[in-house]
Design a protein around this motif. Sequence first.
Motif, short mmCIF file in Angstrom:
data_model
loop_
_atom_site.label_atom_id
_atom_site.label_comp_id
_atom_site.label_asym_id
_atom_site.label_seq_id
_atom_site.Cartn_x
_atom_site.Cartn_y
_atom_site.Cartn_z
N ILE A 225 -7.53 4.81 10.40
CA ILE A 225 -7.62 4.36 11.80
C ILE A 225 -6.24 3.88 12.21
O ILE A 225 -5.52 3.28 11.41
CB ILE A 225 -8.65 3.22 11.94
CG1 ILE A 225 -10.08 3.72 11.69
CG2 ILE A 225 -8.57 2.54 13.31
CD1 ILE A 225 -11.09 2.60 11.50
N VAL A 226 -5.87 4.11 13.46
CA VAL A 226 -4.63 3.57 14.02
C VAL A 226 -4.99 2.71 15.23
O VAL A 226 -5.77 3.13 16.09
CB VAL A 226 -3.65 4.69 14.44
CG1 VAL A 226 -2.44 4.09 15.16
CG2 VAL A 226 -3.20 5.49 13.22
N ALA A 227 -4.43 1.50 15.27
CA ALA A 227 -4.60 0.60 16.42
C ALA A 227 -3.22 0.31 16.99
O ALA A 227 -2.32 -0.11 16.27
CB ALA A 227 -5.29 -0.69 15.99
N VAL A 228 -3.08 0.54 18.28
CA VAL A 228 -1.80 0.35 18.96
C VAL A 228 -1.80 -1.02 19.65
O VAL A 228 -2.68 -1.30 20.47
CB VAL A 228 -1.56 1.47 19.99
CG1 VAL A 228 -0.22 1.29 20.69
CG2 VAL A 228 -1.61 2.84 19.30
N PHE B 11 0.82 -1.20 0.00
CA PHE B 11 0.00 0.00 0.00
C PHE B 11 0.87 1.26 0.00
O PHE B 11 1.97 1.28 0.54
CB PHE B 11 -0.93 0.01 1.21
CG PHE B 11 -1.91 -1.14 1.22
CD1 PHE B 11 -2.85 -1.26 0.21
CD2 PHE B 11 -1.90 -2.09 2.22
CE1 PHE B 11 -3.76 -2.31 0.19
CE2 PHE B 11 -2.80 -3.15 2.21
CZ PHE B 11 -3.73 -3.26 1.20
N SER B 12 0.32 2.31 -0.58
CA SER B 12 1.03 3.58 -0.66
C SER B 12 1.11 4.25 0.71
O SER B 12 0.18 4.14 1.52
CB SER B 12 0.30 4.50 -1.64
OG SER B 12 0.73 5.84 -1.50
N VAL C 78 -6.24 3.18 4.79
CA VAL C 78 -5.79 1.96 5.47
C VAL C 78 -5.96 2.07 6.98
O VAL C 78 -5.97 3.16 7.56
CB VAL C 78 -4.31 1.63 5.14
CG1 VAL C 78 -4.11 1.45 3.65
CG2 VAL C 78 -3.37 2.68 5.69
N VAL C 79 -6.09 0.90 7.61
CA VAL C 79 -5.98 0.79 9.07
C VAL C 79 -4.53 0.45 9.37
O VAL C 79 -4.00 -0.54 8.86
CB VAL C 79 -6.90 -0.31 9.63
CG1 VAL C 79 -6.67 -0.49 11.13
CG2 VAL C 79 -8.36 0.03 9.36
N VAL C 80 -3.87 1.26 10.16
CA VAL C 80 -2.49 0.99 10.57
C VAL C 80 -2.50 0.36 11.95
O VAL C 80 -3.10 0.90 12.88
CB VAL C 80 -1.65 2.28 10.57
CG1 VAL C 80 -0.28 2.02 11.21
CG2 VAL C 80 -1.46 2.80 9.16
N ILE C 81 -1.85 -0.78 12.07
CA ILE C 81 -1.73 -1.47 13.35
C ILE C 81 -0.26 -1.48 13.74
O ILE C 81 0.60 -1.87 12.94
CB ILE C 81 -2.26 -2.92 13.26
CG1 ILE C 81 -3.74 -2.93 12.85
CG2 ILE C 81 -2.08 -3.64 14.59
CD1 ILE C 81 -4.30 -4.31 12.56
N VAL C 82 0.02 -1.06 14.95
CA VAL C 82 1.40 -1.01 15.46
C VAL C 82 1.62 -2.25 16.31
O VAL C 82 1.13 -2.35 17.43
CB VAL C 82 1.65 0.27 16.27
CG1 VAL C 82 3.11 0.31 16.72
CG2 VAL C 82 1.30 1.50 15.45
#
Length: 522
Positions: A264-267, A5-6, A12-16
């Motif tokens: 969205i960001v999920a930690v 993905f760019s 996008v959902v970013v998961i850390v």
Amino acid sequence: MAARFSLDDESVVVIVGSGAGGGTLGNELAQKGIKVVILEAGARHEYDDFINNEWASFSQLSWGDARTASGSWRVAKDFPHLPAWIVKAVGGSTTHWAGASLRFQEHEFKTATTYGNLAGANLLDWPLTLAELEPYYARAEEKMGVTRTGGRPGLPGNNNFKIMKAGATKLGYKECNTGHMAINSRPRDNRNSCQQTGFCFQGCKWGAKWSTLYTEIPKGEATGKLEVRPESHVAHIEHDASDRVTGVVYFDKDGKIQRQKARIVAVAGNSIESPRLLLNSASSKFPDGLANSSGQVGRNYMRHVTGSVYGLFEKPVHMYRGTTMAGIIRDEARHDPSRGFAGGYEFETISLGLPFMAAFLDPGAWGREFTTALDSYSNLAGMWIVGEDMPQETNRITLSETKDRFGLAVADVHVDDHANDIAMRAHGYGQGRKLYEAVGATRVFPTPPYPSTHNLGTNRMSEKPRDGVVNKWGQTHDIKNLFVSDGSQFTTGGAENPTLTIVTLAIRQAEFIAAQMQQNAI
């Protein structure tokens, strides 16, 4: 073919983090057709790469970045730079974990109501009940292949378990077996059954033990909706003027700064790194860190009441053979204040290899008592105590003055034992001694807690925003499109190993996120 993905893809959902919470959430969302980028600070080691050697495996998998420790707990004295050992690799600590998969008990979701006012303990009822989670627990057990659930047989018992079982019977314990384990007792899910090799903590080379590394992540990648970026260390989370997170800034494998936009960001970086990231994401609008209007980010750190008991026998036991933690006694897990403490604990079989035994048995020890224990290693049986410790506001993760190689403030882990924790550990030591002596141990010795443990709390769930960091869905009270997806969202710790509950919450959270996205609510 895994997706790419760019960096400018705002959808996008970013998961850390890629462990039990992050890896599961990533796959669950990908299966629903949602684009996901998982940023993992560690490298990707497939199970063929695992090393059946304690020290070498430790070097391969450990989170070796700087940390500091404070407080009166013995780990701060004996292991000041290793206050808690977690994995830094794709799959997170699901590569290292033992596999014990136990549901919380009903009362453990209502500790403030059940235990009452314990001085110094920051108890709070979960905004969830066991009944609400039961269908998701069942789905997690099926996903993970947990033994003794869904018609799956238990694992065989090794010598270490047979001694535990004999002693449990002598003491009148009723609930002793080889446990609910997320380790295949027969082939399933295109993976081997357990081969009883005994290197569970070094990564299962057979793939029998459930790990997001070779279950959730490849399944998510196969959808074309999940991209995992190893060696991507997230520095901070960005937000806009409308209190909405917009993406993350991270250092890639070459040490270059990258910016991934996000809807969205999920930690999901564990209970130490997750609050560290939120605190390091402070801005002029959020000077105390993201999602921290309550001041609770980093507070209420729990790591379970732990300790070990070893028994020395006249004949060889070879405790290191067979599945490491396939053996449990649950009779003491009940809440029974007549024992002198609130909450309960369990005994689980354990075996450290000789190098780790020497390091952790009694740091700094010397002389005949210490060396004879090591000389008799083959004749030892071992059990681990794991019990509910009390959340305390002062047990917390804060930002240290020490900086890591990227110039980011590292986590300081501060712990003082609560009186309830001390009483519970003492009871466990006493019962462990009785158990081994009942079956002929010539010598019994307790060992203090190890740095490796279950890290919980620090971004806890609460009904009211003032009491915690996230709501019952793991959604932060302050920022609608920022989530917490790991054990840091636990309101209290229970007596049970936490991974099953982390996976359960991730499955449920994925449903919520997908529904919210469909409704354009976030």
